[in-house]
Structure formats: structure tokens, C-alpha cells
Motif scaffolding. Structure first.
Motif, mmCIF file in Angstrom:
data_model
loop_
_atom_site.group_PDB
_atom_site.id
_atom_site.type_symbol
_atom_site.label_atom_id
_atom_site.label_comp_id
_atom_site.label_asym_id
_atom_site.label_seq_id
_atom_site.Cartn_x
_atom_site.Cartn_y
_atom_site.Cartn_z
ATOM 1 N N TYR A 294 0.834 -1.207 0.000
ATOM 2 C CA TYR A 294 0.000 0.000 0.000
ATOM 3 C C TYR A 294 0.868 1.256 0.000
ATOM 4 N N LEU A 295 1.899 1.281 0.857
ATOM 5 C CA LEU A 295 2.730 2.478 0.949
ATOM 6 C C LEU A 295 3.457 2.737 -0.364
ATOM 7 N N LYS A 296 3.973 1.682 -0.984
ATOM 8 C CA LYS A 296 4.646 1.845 -2.277
ATOM 9 C C LYS A 296 3.677 2.406 -3.321
ATOM 10 N N SER A 297 2.450 1.876 -3.350
ATOM 11 C CA SER A 297 1.464 2.348 -4.323
ATOM 12 C C SER A 297 1.124 3.815 -4.095
ATOM 13 N N LEU A 298 0.994 4.197 -2.822
ATOM 14 C CA LEU A 298 0.674 5.585 -2.492
ATOM 15 C C LEU A 298 1.821 6.514 -2.874
ATOM 16 N N ALA A 299 3.043 6.073 -2.638
ATOM 17 C CA ALA A 299 4.205 6.884 -3.020
ATOM 18 C C ALA A 299 4.284 7.043 -4.536
ATOM 19 N N LYS A 300 4.058 5.955 -5.249
ATOM 20 C CA LYS A 300 4.108 6.011 -6.715
ATOM 21 C C LYS A 300 3.036 6.934 -7.265
ATOM 22 N N LYS A 301 1.830 6.855 -6.700
ATOM 23 C CA LYS A 301 0.727 7.692 -7.157
ATOM 24 C C LYS A 301 1.042 9.170 -7.012
ATOM 25 N N ASN A 302 1.833 9.506 -5.991
ATOM 26 C CA ASN A 302 2.155 10.906 -5.723
ATOM 27 C C ASN A 302 3.566 11.298 -6.164
ATOM 28 N N ASN A 303 4.210 10.429 -6.939
ATOM 29 C CA ASN A 303 5.542 10.700 -7.491
ATOM 30 C C ASN A 303 6.568 11.027 -6.405
ATOM 31 N N LEU A 304 6.518 10.245 -5.325
ATOM 32 C CA LEU A 304 7.439 10.438 -4.212
ATOM 33 C C LEU A 304 8.487 9.327 -4.240
ATOM 34 N N PRO A 305 9.773 9.669 -4.268
ATOM 35 C CA PRO A 305 10.816 8.666 -4.500
ATOM 36 C C PRO A 305 11.246 7.870 -3.276
ATOM 37 N N VAL A 306 11.029 8.387 -2.069
ATOM 38 C CA VAL A 306 11.576 7.745 -0.871
ATOM 39 C C VAL A 306 10.470 6.973 -0.149
ATOM 40 N N ILE A 307 10.751 5.703 0.150
ATOM 41 C CA ILE A 307 9.802 4.837 0.857
ATOM 42 C C ILE A 307 10.548 4.209 2.021
ATOM 43 N N SER A 308 10.227 4.670 3.231
ATOM 44 C CA SER A 308 10.896 4.185 4.442
ATOM 45 C C SER A 308 9.990 3.157 5.120
ATOM 46 N N MET A 309 10.397 1.900 5.067
ATOM 47 C CA MET A 309 9.604 0.824 5.677
ATOM 48 C C MET A 309 10.498 -0.386 5.863
ATOM 49 N N GLY A 310 10.152 -1.175 6.876
ATOM 50 C CA GLY A 310 10.939 -2.355 7.194
ATOM 51 C C GLY A 310 11.899 -2.091 8.340
ATOM 52 N N MET A 311 11.889 -3.022 9.317
ATOM 53 C CA MET A 311 12.782 -2.926 10.467
ATOM 54 C C MET A 311 13.519 -4.261 10.625
ATOM 55 N N SER A 312 14.134 -4.479 11.779
ATOM 56 C CA SER A 312 15.004 -5.644 11.939
ATOM 57 C C SER A 312 14.328 -6.948 11.543
ATOM 58 N N ALA A 313 13.037 -7.098 11.875
ATOM 59 C CA ALA A 313 12.362 -8.380 11.664
ATOM 60 C C ALA A 313 11.831 -8.579 10.254
ATOM 61 N N ASP A 314 11.700 -7.486 9.474
ATOM 62 C CA ASP A 314 11.007 -7.632 8.191
ATOM 63 C C ASP A 314 11.591 -6.788 7.059
ATOM 64 N N PHE A 315 12.826 -6.316 7.213
ATOM 65 C CA PHE A 315 13.330 -5.382 6.197
ATOM 66 C C PHE A 315 13.512 -6.034 4.835
ATOM 67 N N GLU A 316 13.767 -7.338 4.808
ATOM 68 C CA GLU A 316 13.915 -8.009 3.512
ATOM 69 C C GLU A 316 12.585 -8.050 2.752
ATOM 70 N N LEU A 317 11.488 -8.246 3.475
ATOM 71 C CA LEU A 317 10.167 -8.172 2.849
ATOM 72 C C LEU A 317 9.890 -6.752 2.361
ATOM 73 N N ALA A 318 10.321 -5.762 3.131
ATOM 74 C CA ALA A 318 10.135 -4.371 2.712
ATOM 75 C C ALA A 318 10.912 -4.074 1.433
ATOM 76 N N ILE A 319 12.113 -4.597 1.332
ATOM 77 C CA ILE A 319 12.901 -4.413 0.103
ATOM 78 C C ILE A 319 12.200 -5.068 -1.073
ATOM 79 N N GLN A 320 11.659 -6.246 -0.842
ATOM 80 C CA GLN A 320 10.881 -6.947 -1.877
ATOM 81 C C GLN A 320 9.742 -6.074 -2.386
ATOM 82 N N GLU A 321 9.138 -5.302 -1.481
ATOM 83 C CA GLU A 321 7.978 -4.487 -1.837
ATOM 84 C C GLU A 321 8.324 -3.064 -2.250
ATOM 85 N N GLY A 322 9.628 -2.710 -2.263
ATOM 86 C CA GLY A 322 10.011 -1.418 -2.820
ATOM 87 C C GLY A 322 10.624 -0.407 -1.881
#
Length: 224
Positions: free
Chosen positions: A179-207
Motif C-alpha cells: 500500500y505504501l509503495k502504491s501511495l508513493a508512486k501515485k504521488n511521485n514520491l521517490p523515498v519509501i521508508s519501511m521495514g525494520m530488523s524483523a522484516d526489512f527483507e520483505l520491505a525491500i521486496q515491496e520497494g
């Protein structure tokens, strides 16, 4: 301490690289924010000596106590405020931070605008979205996010660099990341900060372009 932090950083960077390559992304697309909240200045210095330059702190007062001297020694150090920001801390946050990741309400936008006019400096900004609409968490509610993004872009222009989220702990984070990646893309925003110690690899997978990792680098958080 110095060796373990250095080794942990190396391990995390390798995992970031592997996750990027597995998802057909360049490792240069993803930056690591080393979350040093509640850890002593010596731990930050150990990470700096190991080559880390981007750090995240939750509390402005703690960042103010730890980072000015370190910035003198390491001029390329970058500091992000990643915790919920009180309006009465806006001036000091604008003074010390390179980026504030937690813009999440009109009153804080007002305070940051006034602070930047007072000191002549405004950090880059991310809008924090409460993707789980959790009442106990910071972040603009999902149903208000698009309007708030638009109004913030009109007010701050290119200083609005992107979006940030912290998914609910008990839920699968992937729908929140998507959802966050889609919202950032819709608004032409380049930076997406998401993912922490337990899930950062999944966050990278999602953008994700920023991942915030603390305990996997510095160990368990000391008592505050």
C-alpha cells in the motif's frame, strides 16, 4: 562492542544486497538507517568507525545530546528523526536533523513551517502513514493520507521526499508495504521508508528505499 557492531553492520548490508538482487533491484537503491535510540554515543561511534553514516533517533533531546560532537568528527553523518515528533520540539528537530520521517498531522506541519522560518533551515520530510489505522500509533490515518500528502506538497514542495510506515506487529506486513509503495508512486514520491530488523527483507521486496534497523545492529535496547 566495536567489533560486534561492525560485524552486525556487515551482516545487515549483505542481507540488504542479497534481498535487492533476489528482487531484481540494485543495492544502491536501498539505504540503511541504523537506529541508535537508547544506545550510547560510543555505540554510534563504533558504527561510524565501521563506515555507517546514516542514523535514526526517536527522541530529539537524545539526538541533541549525542550527535553534535559526532557530526563535528564525521561531517558526512546524516541524522533522521524517526519517532513521533511533538510540536514543541520542531525547532530543535529542524536544527539537528537531515530528515524528519514522521510528519503526520497539520499541527506538526504548522510547527515545522514556523520553525524553518525562525532558523532558516528545513530538513527533508517524509509523511508517516498509519497503514493499520492503529489508535495508539503516530501517522496520518489512511483515509486522510491523500489529502494530507497533497496539502503538504503544496506547502513544502520538494522537501516532501516520500512516505514512511510501521505496520501492525501482529499482521503480515506485506499488504502494508505494498500500500505504501502504491501511495508513493501515485504521488511521485521517490523515498519509501519501511521495514525494520524483523522484516526489512520483505520491505525491500515491496520497494523500500530506506530500511530502519536497530537491534540487529546494536543489540537489545538498553533500559531507557
Amino acid at each position: 562492542m566495536s567489533y560486534s557492531i561492525s560485524q552486525n553492520l556487515s551482516n545487515i548490508q549483505q542481507r540488504i544486497t542479497d534481498a535487492c538482487l533476489q528482487n531484481a533491484r540494485s543495492p544502491q537503491e536501498v539505504n540503511l538507517v541504523a537506529v541508535s535510540k537508547f544506545h550510547p554515543q560510543a555505540a554510534v561511534e563504533a558504527a561510524l568507525k565501521a563506515g555507517q553514516r546514516l542514523f535514526g533517533e526517536n527522541r530529539v533531546q537524545e539526538a541533541t545530546a549525542k550527535f553534535p560532537a559526532l557530526k563535528e568528527a564525521y561531517p558526512d553523518l546524516q541524522l533522521h528523526i524517526i519517532g513521533g515528533l511533538q510540536t514543541n520540539k520542531a525547532v530543535e528537530a529542524c536544527r539537528i536533523a537531515n530528515m524528519i520521517e514522521t510528519l503526520d498531522r497539520p499541527s506538526l506541519a504548522d510547527a515545522l513551517e514556523k520553525a524553518s522560518q525562525k532558523i532558516g533551515r528545513l530538513p527533508d520530510l517524509l509523511i508517516q502513514v498509519n497503514t493499520g489505522n492503529e489508535p495508539q500509533k503516530y501517522g496520518i490515518p489512511k483515509e486522510e493520507a491523500e489529502f494530507f500528502i497533497e496539502s503538504s506538497l503544496n506547502r513544502f514542495g520538494k522537501k516532501i521526499r516520500g512516505l514512511m510506515c510501521i505496520p501492525p506487529e501482529e499482521e503480515n506486513p506485506i499488504p502494508h508495504f505494498h500500500y505504501l509503495k502504491s501511495l508513493a508512486k501515485k504521488n511521485n514520491l521517490p523515498v519509501i521508508s519501511m521495514g525494520m530488523s524483523a522484516d526489512f527483507e520483505l520491505a525491500i521486496q515491496e520497494g523500500a528505499t530506506l530500511v530502519r534497523v536497530g537491534s540487529a545492529i546494536f543489540g537489545n535496547r538498553p533500559a531507557s
